[in-house]
Motif scaffolding. Structure first.
Motif, short mmCIF file in Angstrom:
data_model
loop_
_atom_site.label_atom_id
_atom_site.label_comp_id
_atom_site.label_asym_id
_atom_site.label_seq_id
_atom_site.Cartn_x
_atom_site.Cartn_y
_atom_site.Cartn_z
N THR A 119 0.84 -1.21 0.00
CA THR A 119 0.00 0.00 0.00
C THR A 119 0.86 1.25 0.00
N LEU A 120 1.94 1.24 0.83
CA LEU A 120 2.83 2.39 0.90
C LEU A 120 3.48 2.66 -0.45
N ALA A 121 3.91 1.60 -1.13
CA ALA A 121 4.55 1.77 -2.43
C ALA A 121 3.59 2.40 -3.44
N THR A 122 2.33 1.96 -3.43
CA THR A 122 1.36 2.53 -4.37
C THR A 122 1.05 3.98 -4.03
N MET A 123 1.00 4.31 -2.75
CA MET A 123 0.71 5.69 -2.34
C MET A 123 1.87 6.63 -2.68
N ILE A 124 3.10 6.12 -2.47
CA ILE A 124 4.27 6.93 -2.84
C ILE A 124 4.28 7.17 -4.35
N GLY A 125 3.89 6.12 -5.10
CA GLY A 125 3.80 6.30 -6.55
C GLY A 125 2.81 7.39 -6.92
N LEU A 126 1.68 7.45 -6.24
CA LEU A 126 0.69 8.50 -6.51
C LEU A 126 1.22 9.87 -6.10
N LEU A 127 1.93 9.92 -4.96
CA LEU A 127 2.48 11.21 -4.51
C LEU A 127 3.56 11.71 -5.47
N PHE A 128 4.28 10.79 -6.11
CA PHE A 128 5.31 11.20 -7.07
C PHE A 128 4.70 11.95 -8.25
N THR A 129 3.42 11.73 -8.52
CA THR A 129 2.78 12.45 -9.61
C THR A 129 2.65 13.93 -9.28
N LEU A 130 2.72 14.25 -7.97
CA LEU A 130 2.70 15.66 -7.56
C LEU A 130 4.11 16.22 -7.58
N SER A 131 5.03 15.59 -6.82
CA SER A 131 6.42 16.06 -6.79
C SER A 131 7.25 15.06 -5.98
N TRP A 132 8.53 14.90 -6.38
CA TRP A 132 9.41 13.96 -5.66
C TRP A 132 9.68 14.44 -4.25
N TRP A 133 9.74 15.79 -4.05
CA TRP A 133 10.11 16.28 -2.73
C TRP A 133 8.97 16.09 -1.72
N VAL A 134 7.73 15.94 -2.21
CA VAL A 134 6.62 15.64 -1.32
C VAL A 134 6.87 14.29 -0.64
N VAL A 135 7.33 13.33 -1.44
CA VAL A 135 7.64 12.00 -0.89
C VAL A 135 8.76 12.09 0.13
N MET A 136 9.80 12.88 -0.16
CA MET A 136 10.92 13.02 0.76
C MET A 136 10.48 13.60 2.10
N VAL A 137 9.60 14.58 2.05
CA VAL A 137 9.11 15.20 3.30
C VAL A 137 8.37 14.15 4.15
N VAL A 138 7.52 13.38 3.50
CA VAL A 138 6.75 12.37 4.22
C VAL A 138 7.67 11.35 4.88
N LEU A 139 8.64 10.84 4.11
CA LEU A 139 9.54 9.82 4.65
C LEU A 139 10.43 10.39 5.75
N PHE A 140 10.93 11.61 5.55
CA PHE A 140 11.82 12.22 6.53
C PHE A 140 11.13 12.45 7.88
N THR A 141 9.85 12.77 7.85
CA THR A 141 9.15 13.08 9.09
C THR A 141 8.58 11.85 9.80
N THR A 142 8.62 10.68 9.15
CA THR A 142 8.06 9.47 9.78
C THR A 142 9.12 8.42 10.12
N ALA A 143 10.25 8.41 9.41
CA ALA A 143 11.26 7.36 9.60
C ALA A 143 11.84 7.30 11.01
N PRO A 144 12.08 8.43 11.73
CA PRO A 144 12.68 8.33 13.06
C PRO A 144 11.87 7.47 14.04
N SER A 145 10.60 7.28 13.75
CA SER A 145 9.77 6.46 14.65
C SER A 145 10.31 5.04 14.79
N LEU A 146 10.94 4.52 13.70
CA LEU A 146 11.45 3.15 13.76
C LEU A 146 12.51 2.99 14.83
N LEU A 147 13.46 3.94 14.89
CA LEU A 147 14.53 3.85 15.88
C LEU A 147 13.96 3.88 17.30
N VAL A 148 12.96 4.74 17.50
CA VAL A 148 12.36 4.86 18.83
C VAL A 148 11.64 3.57 19.20
#
Length: 612
Positions: A170-199
């Motif tokens: 599901t995440l892969a398909t959603m990122i694909g849809l977000l890429f239709t808007l802009s690549w940096w939109v995807v980067m913002v989403v990933l950057f703001t959620t990834a630190p949760s894994l370490l915690v």
């Protein structure tokens, strides 16, 4: 050295992230082996469910784009494409409902099957291990951890693994849809959620450490619960007011656990909130960007819905992915306990597999300079024990507590192996015979005999499991053990439930009555050697005399080893062996030992005075 023998160890090591995930992967292999059809069905439903959100988001964007064109006057007035997308969106929604129900059904069925298999694996492993494991507290800590994981861990790993697969697709398909808007939109989403894994990983390790190292205390609390609610101890609980004391310990220990749990929950949820706030700020910035683009007519109207739904799904799914990875890591840490337990191996090797004990035994059984120290201790229990039992001979073994009498029986049954020396059957080392066959030729009545919460028939029949349905044999064994009068007085005879743990019609027996049942169980086998370890300790004098008269006749022509503190009973033996400090001090008949005036005569006179 004997003193360096080691039993099951309690050392716990926290697995690293890749190792913990490998343990989770091993569980999934077992899941597939449990039911390939259900596993494949679950995988197919998971894939279908993972694609549904993207279809819904894309069709809704097409609907909004079509409506936007018509409202702006740039459309051709044909609403058919919009209605087709509405229908497609509805079908996607129905498919989502159906796949969720199907996944729940298959997960539940598969989880039930695998949880049962995991529990059976623990039971089968436990049944294969030596008695020495069950006399070691460290083993019970491992068993407690493994049983806890068998109840919960495998099912959670099944759910988390397929949930993770669904979320990743599901995440892969959603990122694909977000890429239709802009690549940096995807980067913002990933950057703001990834630190949760370490915690999540950090707090998963802490949760594992807490639960694992609590195991001895958890077992102790479970024992307290059992004591307070068990009918065998209820009288002492009331007389000595032990219940209040044990409940106090239970309450204080729980309070300590609660404080630790609360501290962990507060810290983990605080960190989670801060990271979610960071994600919300990133989402707000992207939403403003898209809204301004639509307002300036640089982007179509449908892009707002595309971004809003895709972003929400991406944030939500990213959180689910990170949570699933962290959960799999945590479950992998715990499931390691399960696999560590399954790696236990018998300490008594069956080198003589297939080699049967002679039938009949023609030369007898001999202990030849036997030395033994229990694993994990330094004190030698047997320090050169030597004696023999010849065919048809009844030998009594006596000595003070701790002299090594019961230990000698455990070695003969190959619950343990000797450190030095040998035990011989017809001149051949005991270790050269098949372990199961050795035990099949021994009928043992232990001083700590079992009181099974089963029918009277089963309590006797358990002595020869292959003849559990043979009521003639069970009745004969009951006669031999003197248990027939006890059983005949029960409400339903042999069909009576003994003990009150199950059902309302259970009957509690006295200690002496239970001992007669245990004696009958020992006589179920037509064994070449009968071992009686304090067989009449719970009987009164009259019952004891009756039982030993039976034993005298029933052991005629058979080898028998009798262990007892009562000197009136050992006189039926052909020979008496006196053990002190793990070796033979003196041996002979009662009359010979009394004339010798040694340790036997001293102990006999000491006991005789108490009856005068």
């Amino acid at each position: 050295m004997a003193g360096r023998r080691r039993g099951p160890q309690a050392e716990i090591r926290i697995a690293r992230f890749p190792e913990a995930l490998r343990y989770a992967a091993r569980v999934m292999v077992l899941v597939f082996e449990t039911s390939p059809a259900l596993t494949i069905t679950l995988a197919a439903l998971t894939l279908l469910a993972a694609l549904v959100p993207a279809v819904q988001v894309w069709t809704f964007k097409q609907i909004m784009d079509g409506i936007g064109l018509e409202l702006s006057g740039r459309g051709d007035g044909d609403l058919t494409p919009i209605l087709v997308m509405v229908g497609a969106n509805f079908l996607a929604q129905l498919t989502g409902f159906g796949t969720r129900s199907g996944i729940a059904l298959v997960r539940g069925t598969l989880g039930d099957l695998f949880s049962n298999r995991a529990n059976l694996m623990i039971l089968e492993k436990s049944e294969s291990l030596d008695v020495s494991y069950f006399e070691n507290p460290a083993f019970y800590d491992r068993l407690e951890n493994a049983q806890r994981e068998a109840r919960e861990g495998p099912v959670q790993i099944v759910n988390e693994t397929f949930g993770l697969a669904q979320s990743l697709i599901t995440l892969a398909t959603m990122i694909g849809l977000l890429f239709t808007l802009s690549w940096w939109v995807v980067m913002v989403v990933l950057f703001t959620t990834a630190p949760s894994l370490l915690v999540e990983v950090m707090y998963s390790r802490e949760r594992f450490r807490l639960l694992t190292f609590r195991s001895p205390l958890v077992r102790r609390l479970a024992y307290f619960r059992w004591l307070i609610t068990n009918d065998d101890y209820i009288k002492e609980m009331r007389i000595f007011d032990l219940g209040r004391y044990l409940i106090g310990i239970y309450r204080r220990t729980f309070d300590r656990f609660h404080l630790q749990n609360r501290s962990l929950l507060v810290r983990s949820n605080r960190a989670g909130f801060l990271l979610q706030a960071l994600g919300a700020l990133g989402g707000l910035g992207v939403f403003i960007y898209v809204a301004l683009g639509v307002y300036r007519q640089e982007l179509p109207l449908g892009d707002i819905s595309l971004f809003f739904q895709s972003y929400q799904q991406t944030v939500q799914t990213t959180g689910m992915v990170l949570a699933s990875i962290a959960s799999l890591y945590e479950r992998g840490l715990f499931i390691k306990n399960f696999y560590d337990f399954l790696e236990f191996a018998p300490l008594v090797p069956n080198r003589g597999a297939g080699q049967l004990v002679p039938r009949p035994i023609s030369e007898g059984i001999e202990f030849e300079d036997v030395h033994f120290t229990y694993p994990g201790t330094d004190q030698e229990v047997l320090g050169g024990l030597s004696f023999a039992v010849r065919p048809g001979e009844k030998v009594a073994i006596i000595g003070v507590n701790g002299a090594g009498k019961t230990t000698a029986v455990k070695l003969l049954a190959r619950f343990y192996d000797v450190d030095r020396g040998r035990i011989l059957i017809d001149g051949r080392d005991l270790r050269e015979y098949d372990v199961a066959d050795i035990r099949s030729q021994i009928g043992v009545i232990f001083q700590d005999y079992g009181t099974y919460q089963e029918t009277a028939a089963n309590n006797v029949g358990f002595g020869e499991i292959g003849r559990l349905e043979d009521m003639d044999r069970i009745r004969t064994a009951a006669d031999k053990g003197g248990a027939t009068p006890v059983i005949e007085e029960l409400p339903a005879g042999f069909a009576t439930q003994l003990g009150r743990w199950f059902g309302s019609g259970g009957v509690n027996l006295s200690g002496g009555q239970w001992q007669k049942i245990a004696l009958a169980r020992g006589f179920m086998r037509d064994a070449q050697l009968l071992i009686l370890d304090e067989p009449t300790a719970a009987l009164d004098v009259e019952s004891e005399a009756e039982v030993f008269e039976r034993i005298r006749g029933l052991t005629e022509g058979r080898m028998a080893i009798l262990i007892s503190h009562r000197f009136t009973t050992v006189r039926i033996a052909d020979r008496i062996v006196v053990i002190a400090d793990g070796r033979v001090l003196e041996q002979g008949s009662h009359e010979e030992l009394m004339r010798l005036g040694g340790e036997y005569a001293r102990l006999f006179e000491m006991q005789a005075k108490s009856y005068r």
